[in-house]
Write an enzyme that holds these catalytic residues in place. Structure first.
Site, short mmCIF file in Angstrom:
data_model
loop_
_atom_site.label_atom_id
_atom_site.label_comp_id
_atom_site.label_asym_id
_atom_site.label_seq_id
_atom_site.Cartn_x
_atom_site.Cartn_y
_atom_site.Cartn_z
N ASP A 394 0.87 -1.15 0.00
CA ASP A 394 0.00 0.00 0.00
C ASP A 394 0.92 1.22 0.00
O ASP A 394 2.11 1.11 0.28
CB ASP A 394 -0.85 -0.07 1.27
CG ASP A 394 -1.78 1.10 1.39
OD1 ASP A 394 -2.30 1.53 0.34
OD2 ASP A 394 -1.99 1.58 2.51
N THR A 396 -0.22 4.89 1.12
CA THR A 396 -0.45 5.80 2.22
C THR A 396 -0.33 5.09 3.56
O THR A 396 -0.97 4.08 3.78
CB THR A 396 -1.86 6.39 2.11
OG1 THR A 396 -2.09 6.70 0.75
CG2 THR A 396 -2.00 7.62 2.96
N LYS A 562 -2.84 29.35 -7.10
CA LYS A 562 -1.77 28.35 -6.95
C LYS A 562 -2.11 27.15 -7.83
O LYS A 562 -3.29 26.85 -8.05
CB LYS A 562 -1.62 27.93 -5.49
CG LYS A 562 -2.79 27.15 -4.92
CD LYS A 562 -2.51 26.70 -3.51
CE LYS A 562 -3.67 25.89 -2.97
NZ LYS A 562 -3.59 25.58 -1.56
N THR A 676 -2.29 1.26 -4.72
CA THR A 676 -2.76 2.34 -3.87
C THR A 676 -4.12 2.84 -4.31
O THR A 676 -4.47 2.76 -5.49
CB THR A 676 -1.74 3.50 -3.85
OG1 THR A 676 -2.32 4.59 -3.16
CG2 THR A 676 -1.38 3.93 -5.24
N ARG A 789 -5.66 4.15 -7.72
CA ARG A 789 -7.12 4.17 -7.61
C ARG A 789 -7.66 2.74 -7.62
O ARG A 789 -8.56 2.39 -8.37
CB ARG A 789 -7.73 5.01 -8.72
CG ARG A 789 -7.30 6.45 -8.66
CD ARG A 789 -8.38 7.42 -9.00
NE ARG A 789 -9.35 7.58 -7.92
CZ ARG A 789 -9.14 8.28 -6.81
NH1 ARG A 789 -8.00 8.88 -6.61
NH2 ARG A 789 -10.07 8.39 -5.89
#
Lengths: 1190, 338
Positions: A394, A396, A562, A676, A789
């Protein structure tokens, strides 16, 4: 419509009526109780025994026990099998009971969590007592107890925020909104208690992002979708309370449905062991048959006439010889039982348990900051850690810490963030580097650290560009602030990047304090300044930028923007060209360090122009046709001629040592795939900063097709590209082309480096049966594979794909509930512990706090475990064969009568007492190469992956060796003693002396072998002698002699004369010179040939292990020599890793004011603009609740 | 401080054991150890082999078959087993002195005392003097547990029933025949005589055996095995003890007597001898063979060329192997690079 009153039918749709237990109980829905334990106090004994006797070896011993009770064939007393069998059963039962107890404890912990249930009044209930149809109240930061339908919340419009990290790994907040009709119920307990809506919805399933249902209430129908559901495992955030109705509970929740079945994981060695045990059975039966035939012939030829002294029991019967053969068969099955390793399973389990404890005890896998040691949660998989070929990780929370850190910035052509020493050299930032003192700012965040003090000096000098830079950061975002106590600010950001930037501005004196739909209040260097928020030009994937238009108290209207550098640079004022070049250089530098960058720009707006633009915006937002496009065009129009302020660089903080770990594991020939739930860009960014993706890679293929055909096309072309290029480059080199005669070899030896990145929606197509092979082939040609995703189930599917097709050992590592299915599917699941959620850890086989410990787990613990286990098995089978087959040879000299060679006590204690401890010591403590070298030479991991140390071939070799040893063990004493005479002239060739001598030969030989043994293919000596090994080996030898003398002592005989008939034999034998001479000879004959072969082998074909061992020995003589792994250098110079990790912004929610609790209007902006703004907002605001169209 | 302790509550112990850093000895088969090691072992084995071989060579063994298969043999008349109390003679001549204490063995071939049932069919309780088992012997003794009249057999079982019952007398033929005295004391194992086998405590011994019968093959009951020496009776009869120590292999020898008489203590002088055999034990039916063996012993026991030869062979192989290893090692040194 009809419904099914019985639970026997498969549930097709679910009917739930709120606050109506009687109604809901009719359907027998699962309650919220979770049970993963297997036994209770009463069922333990029968179930556990039943399970244990399902093991072939145990069942066999039970049969054996019954056979031994038949006097005709009982060649051994029943104690010989009972003692080991009982010991094995007891040890296993104790272990199973402890395991189950811990499962029970963790179940209890979850089941006993408290939640508030509405039963007329609100009352506290344990989670396990929550039922479908109950209305429960959740409070901020609580875990959601079951899958519930949101009814009302403390926030306006029935909104509530949840964090779904446990489900999909995404940490940004998600919004859920109740139906208007139910949100009006509010917190009114009476009304809620009266609520009697009925929900008809889909049956329990595992789709996390889909829900379909209808609420029937007061005669109307309301459609329900996923936006109104709170799923088990989510955490309520930023919402004081909410009420919900339980739809799915317990095992039927989407989270649990996603977890997949708990399957007992078994290692490949386990499977091999079972096969081998079956082969051994076959071997045993063959031996029995051969000996039985021998017996029949002997009875026919010799026994018939020897009846003078040895009468047949039924002398009349013609078939007596055959019948005797038949009985002998069973007798031999009993005698040869020691070849079936009854203590094998239990020894293997003890060894694995020991290895698990070594993992638990490992100080180098203990993470001090969170006080988390590594934990081996499953104790049956250790040796497989030494065979891993694929790691699925994974991102995160596993590779990254999920913390974004404002690391560097470039303001007006100056970079800040690097630390230099007094000589002007760049200093590597570490924990010890001095941090900037933010004490001048009472509102600063203590946790924020920055190392370059020049930026603080610049801000104290009140440099306008620096001020404007931070002002932009404080204004241009969609962060929500929460101030519980004065000065105690808490930011709720949609993405951690935004949070990092706003926090940075806060610490540098531009504190974002609060916002209303129309204003933003900052504390600029201590003074409150309120800006009017005129418009938010929100972020989306195409624009890749966001802007805000604000009016400062001075009345100046400014646009702050930004976004991705390439996008911003295109919209700059031409006068900025020089600055752009410098900033661009800085951006390159930042990107090269793997930082996520954003460019910042602003623009002062002409009031008239702005108002005219605003009118047009209003217009565009009211038309229905082409609204998006027209808005985009308008945004485009105003975001031009920007003035560049600088750039920020945010570090998606990797966990410590991740790139080094990945590099090292790659060297060990382990393939690492990242799966992920994150976006493509984020995933790629991490890929670059982990060194998995590099600029010098030949090609990075991105598969992002939306249809199966597209995906197929993309995969095919990627594959052809790789194969084509490599083939071309190889044809130049003729030697190499010869080597690559087939594709599988070819796959292994591709020199060029490729990477494959697959998007979630493409992956769905690629995992279809017709495409999965192409996917797999292509992926295996690439050095790096990243899937983004990805849903939890897809993660599991990818793992399953590799697991079934590559016949390789897979390991999955993750931290969140979204990784659970993959962790369960892989051969080995690893959870990152010390985080908030526990699901991943609970599902895992091993858990530790940091990704980098994986290297130690695999390369040190895994490799040792595998090595030790293989050695152990080899040795175990060998010793049993050598021991048992002596009976076969003796059969030729005792008329195949199933006469044992050994004392019955020796047979009883042989497996359990005499030989178990030294072998166990080897299995527990052996180290061929020390840990430092295991890290330094990852190539040592290769034999495990190739399964070289113990396989069927090795088993045959050890059988063969066992046969040879047993032959020598029998015939050397035979030659020496067949007419043996003691030194005092008494005869020595009696059966008992023979028994004792052979047993002692065997034993001493075994121990000599143990010390010096070697094998023909791989070094299988005990390489490593610790004090414990010494204790066990010499201890066992001592115990052998002690028991031998005790069993044959006068005392025991006088108590049980018929049980200990061997009295005096040991004393008589061991006092003879010739016995010791024969022991010496037998040992030499058994040991020396192997040793010579081993020596020649190391000399002629040394393995890597041999070489490292020699080096290790040499270096020990020279004294310790530190040699660190080269620090992995990042060479990436990739650009435009911009720091937006969320998708669509929160702009609409903010400007519509929906998510504001109290609306304070501090300043009255010009009426005209306000009116405009309001109109714009109303036009833009989506219809967030839709009335049912019926 | 307590807070700090709490924070590290889970820290594993840092001991050599838990961290797998126990000091260890790690043997490596390096050339410097293996090649000289093989040479040394080889030389030592050859040394032992030579010593054993020479020792074995110095042992004199005289083995004579008296089964009576050949018609020329004096025992031929007895071999058919038809003559009761058949006595035959075996003549032999010594050309030189048979040195040392000479041991007199009888040997049987193709005789399966090692058969499981043969060994199992005995009652150790009975033999250790437990009179309870005199009246009810263990079932393993069948078919020699009870006789046809249901009287218990003592000693019961196949082992005891099949006791060897040929007897021998040795004469030197000088001026007629001169008896060579045979000593039957101490031919059984010390532990058998002193611990394992016990006579029931009764005086006279025969009282204990009231109500029991002798094994069917025996001509005399167990308490009258040696009429010349009262103490050599019952289960402590030396010949009985020797027989009950079961042979492991189908060809075996058992000690019959020692020749210790004053004239023969240092060996049998050259001359003609005759052994007078009371031929009682039938072996022809199963093609068995009976022998008498005269032998002396050394520190390593009886004559055994096998051990010496084996040591010599193994020792030489070690030397050869060390040569091979030396050559290989000189040609292909360990590659040191990794």
């Amino acid at each position: 419509h009809s419904f099914f009153p019985s639970c026997l039918l498969i549930e097709e749709e679910r009917h739930v009526r709120a606050n109506d237990r009687n109604y809901n109980d009719k359907f027998f829905y699962a309650d919220n109780h979770i049970k993963t334990s297997k036994y209770n106090v009463f069922t333990f004994l029968p179930i556990n025994l039943f399970e244990q006797f399902q093991r072939v070896a145990n069942a066999y011993f039970l049969v054996l026990l019954i056979l031994q009770l038949i006097p005709e064939i009982s060649s051994l007393p029943w104690v010989t099998t009972t003692v080991p069998l009982v010991m094995v059963l007891v040890i296993t039962a104790v272990k199973d009971a402890t395991d189950d107890y811990f499962r029970y404890k963790s179940d209890q912990q979850v089941n006993n969590r408290q939640s508030q249930v509405l039963r007329g009044v609100l009352q506290n209930e344990k989670w396990m007592n929550v039922r479908v149809g109950d209305i429960i109240k959740l409070e901020n930061n609580q875990f959601v107890a079951a899958d519930i339908l949101l009814l009302s919340s403390s926030e306006p419009y029935g909104l509530c925020y949840i964090e779904t990290a446990e489900l999909d790994g995404e940490t940004n907040l998600k919004v859920r909104q109740a139906l208007t009709v139910t949100s009006e119920l509010g917190a009114d307990i009476l009304k809620l208690a009266e609520f009697n809506g009925e929900v008809i919805c889909e049956a329990p399933n595992n789709k996390l992002d889909k829900f379909k249902g209808t609420l029937y209430w007061r005669g109307s129908k309301f459609p329900l979708d996923n936006e109104k559901m709170l799923l088990r495992g989510c955490v309520l955030r930023n919402t004081d309370w909410c009420f919900g109705m339980v739809i799915f509970a317990g095992l039927q929740t989407k989270l649990m449905q996603n977890c997949g079945r708990t399957t007992l994981k078994r290692t490949s060695i386990d499977k091999l062991m079972n096969t081998l045990v079956l082969w051994i059975f076959g071997f045993l039966v063959c031996m029995g048959v051969i000996l039985a035939i021998g017996n029949t012939i002997w009875e026919q030829e010799v026994g018939r006439s020897f009846q003078v002294y040895l009468p047949w029991e039924r002398p009349v019967s013609n078939n007596n010889a055959v019948f005797s053969g038949f009985l002998t068969f069973w007798s031999y099955i009993i005698i040869l039982n020691t070849v079936v390793p009854i203590s094998l399973y239990v020894s293997v389990e003890v060894i694995r348990l020991g290895h698990s404890y070594f993992i638990n005890w490992d100080g180098k896998m203990y993470y001090g900051q969170k006080d988390t040691p590594a934990e081996a949660r499953t104790t049956t998989l250790n040796e497989e850690l030494g065979q891993v070929e694929f790691i699925f990780s994974d991102k995160t929370g596993t590779l990254t810490q999920n913390i974004m850190v404002f690391n560097k910035c470039s303001i007006n052509g100056n970079t800040y963030g690097d630390v230099y020493d007094e000589f002007g050299h760049k200093v590597e930032v570490s924990e010890r580097t001095a941090c900037v003192d933010f004490s001048f700012n009472p509102l600063s965040d203590r946790k924020f650290t920055f190392h370059d003090s020049s930026l603080v000096e610049a801000i104290k000098m009140e440099e306008p560009s620096v001020q404007e830079f931070f002002r932009l950061l404080a204004l241009c975002h969609t962060v929500m602030s929460e101030e519980k106590n004065e000065g105690d600010l808490l930011y709720q950001a949609q993405s951690p990047d935004e949070g990092a930037l706003v926090s940075a501005a806060r610490n540098f004196g531009f504190v974002f304090r609060s916002r209303t739909p129309e204003t933003i209040t900052l504390y600029e260097m201590g003074t409150a300044v309120t800006y009017q928020l005129l418009a938010i030009l929100d972020f989306n994937n195409v624009r890749k930028r966001m802007s805000v238009i604000v009016r400062n108290p001075a009345g100046q209207t400014k646009l702050y923007c930004k976004g991705a550098d390439t996008i911003i640079f295109d919209r700059l004022d031409p006068s900025n060209e020089d600055l752009m070049d410098t900033t661009s250089e800085h951006l390159n530098e930042f990107a090269g360090e793997g930082l996520r960058t954003l460019a910042l720009a602003y623009k002062v707006l002409d009031r008239d122009f702005f108002e005219e633009w605003m009118t047009r915006l209003l217009l565009a937002s009211t038309v229905m046709e082409n609204r998006e496009q027209r808005l985009a065009d308008l945004y485009e129009e105003i975001e031009t001629g920007l003035l560049l302020l600088g750039a920020t660089a945010v570090e998606d903080k990797l966990q410590e040592g991740v790139p080094e770990t990945i590099a090292c594991l790659t060297l060990a020939n382990i393939k690492i795939w990242v799966l992920t739930g994150d976006k493509l860009e984020t995933a790629m960014n991490i890929g670059y900063s982990c060194n998995m993706l590099r600029d010098d890679m030949n090609e990075v293929f991105i598969i992002s097709g939306h249809t199966a055909a597209e995906v197929q096309q993309q995969l095919r072309s990627a594959r052809e590209h790789i194969l084509g290029l490599s083939r071309v480059s190889n044809t130049a080199d003729e030697e190499k082309t010869e080597m690559f005669s087939n594709d599988s070899v070819f796959e292994e030896t591709i020199i060029a480096e490729y990477a494959l990145i697959v998007n979630g929606h493409s992956l769905a197509h690629a995992l279809e049966p017709e495409l999965e092979q192409v996917l797999l082939e292509t992926a295996c040609l690439c050095k790096t594979v990243i899937c983004c995703r990805v849903t939890p189930m897809q993660k599991a599917q990818v793992v399953e794909l590799v697991k079934t097709n590559k016949m390789a050992v897979t390991l999955a590592i993750g931290d969140g509930a979204n990784d659970v299915s993959m962790i369960r599917t892989a051969h080995i699941g690893v959870g990152i512990s010390g985080q908030e959620g526990m699901q991943a850890v609970l599902a895992s086989d091993y858990s530790f706090a940091q990704f980098r410990y994986l290297q130690r787990l695999l390369l040190v613990h895994g490799r040792w475990s595998y090595f030790r286990m293989c050695n152990f098995l080899f040795y175990f089978f060998y010793k049993n064969f050598a021991f048992t087959l002596v009976h076969f040879w003796f059969g030729f000299f005792c008329g195949f009568s199933a006469q044992t060679v050994y004392d019955q006590w020796f047979i009883t204690l042989f497996n359990i007492v005499y030989t178990s401890l030294p072998v166990l010591a080897m299995g527990l403590f052996d180290q061929d190469v020390n840990e430092a070298n295991s890290h330094r030479y990852p190539g040592l991991y290769r034999p495990g992956q190739l399964n070289l140390l113990f396989n069927k071939r090795q088993f045959f070799l050890c059988t063969l060796q066992g046969i040879v040893t047993s032959f020598l063990l029998f015939f050397v004493p035979y030659g020496a003693f067949s007419l043996g005479v003691r030194a005092d002239g008494l005869h020595l060739s009696d059966q008992q002396s023979f028994a004792v001598t052979i047993a002692t030969f065997y034993f001493i030989c075994l121990f000599y072998c143990f010390c010096l043994r070697s094998c023909y293919c791989i070094g299988l000596d005990t390489y490593y002698w610790t004090a414990v090994n010494h204790l066990f080996v010499w201890g066992s030898l001592a115990v052998y002699f002690a028991i031998l003398l005790a069993m044959q002592s006068d005392g025991l005989f006088s108590i049980f004369p018929s049980q200990f008939p061997y009295i005096g034999t040991a004393r008589s034998c061991l006092a003879q010179w010739s016995v010791w001479l024969v022991i010496l000879l037998t040992t030499a004959v058994c040991v020396l040939p192997g040793m010579a072969v081993r020596f020649l082998k190391t000399d002629l074909y040394p393995t890597l292990t041999d070489k490292v061992r020699r080096l290790q020995k040499a270096s020990r003589k020279q004294g310790p020599r530190e040699q660190n792994l080269r620090r992995v250098r990042r060479t990436s110079s990739r650009r435009s890793g911009y720091a937006f990790s969320h998708q669509q912004g929160y702009g609409e929610l903010i400007t519509s004011g929906k998510n504001m609790k109290v609306v304070h209007l501090h300043l009255a902006p010009s009426d005209k603009v306000r009116a405009l703004c309001k109109q714009v907002r109303d036009g833009l605001a989506p219809t967030s609740e839709e009335r049912a169209p019926f | 401080m307590p807070k700090k302790e709490l924070e590290t509550a889970n820290r594993p112990d840092n001991t050599a054991f838990t961290q797998q850093r126990l000091p260890a000895w790690q043997p490596i088969l390096s050339a410097g150890i293996v090649i000289p090691g093989f040479v040394l072992i080889g030389l030592a084995f050859i040394g032992i082999g030579v010593a054993l071989f020479l020792t074995s060579r110095n042992i004199t063994v005289l083995e004579m078959d008296y089964t009576g298969v050949e018609t020329t043999s004096d025992c031929y008349k007895c071999s058919a087993g038809t003559l009761p109390n058949c006595v035959c003679n075996l003549y032999f001549t010594l050309n030189e002195t048979f040195p040392g204490t000479v041991y007199f063995y009888y040997g049987l071939s193709n005789y399966f005392q090692s058969y499981r049932k043969f060994g199992a069919s005995r009652d150790d309780n009975q033999l250790s003097g437990d009179t309870y088992y005199f009246t009810s012997p263990l079932a393993v003794c069948t078919p020699y547990q009870y006789d046809v009249n249901n009287n218990p057999i003592v000693p019961c079982g196949i082992s005891a029933n099949s006791m060897f019952n040929d007897t021998f007398n040795l004469y030197q033929l000088v001026n007629g025949s001169k008896t060579v005295p045979l000593d039957g004391r101490g031919i059984a194992w010390w532990s058998d005589y002193n611990i394992k086998f016990r006579n029931p405590t009764s005086d006279p011994l025969r009282n204990a055996f009231n109500g029991t019968v002798k094994p069917p093959f025996w001509s005399k009951p167990v308490f009258e095995l040696d009429l010349t020496d009262k103490s050599n009776n019952g289960f402590l009869n030396q010949d009985f003890l020797v027989w009950m120590r079961r042979a492991a292999l189908p060809n075996f020898r058992k000690l019959y007597r020692r020749i210790t008489g004053p004239d023969y203590a240092s060996g049998l002088p050259p001359g003609n001898y005759t052994i007078e055999i009371a031929y009682n034990y039938p072996v022809m039916s199963f093609n068995g063979r009976k022998k008498v063996v005269l032998s002396n012993v050394s520190w390593m026991g009886g004559k055994n060329d096998f051990l010496g030869v084996a040591y010599l062979v193994v020792g030489s192989l070690c030397i050869v192997m060390s040569m091979v290893m030396l050559i290989v090692y000189a040609k292909f040194k360990f590659p040191d690079d990794v």
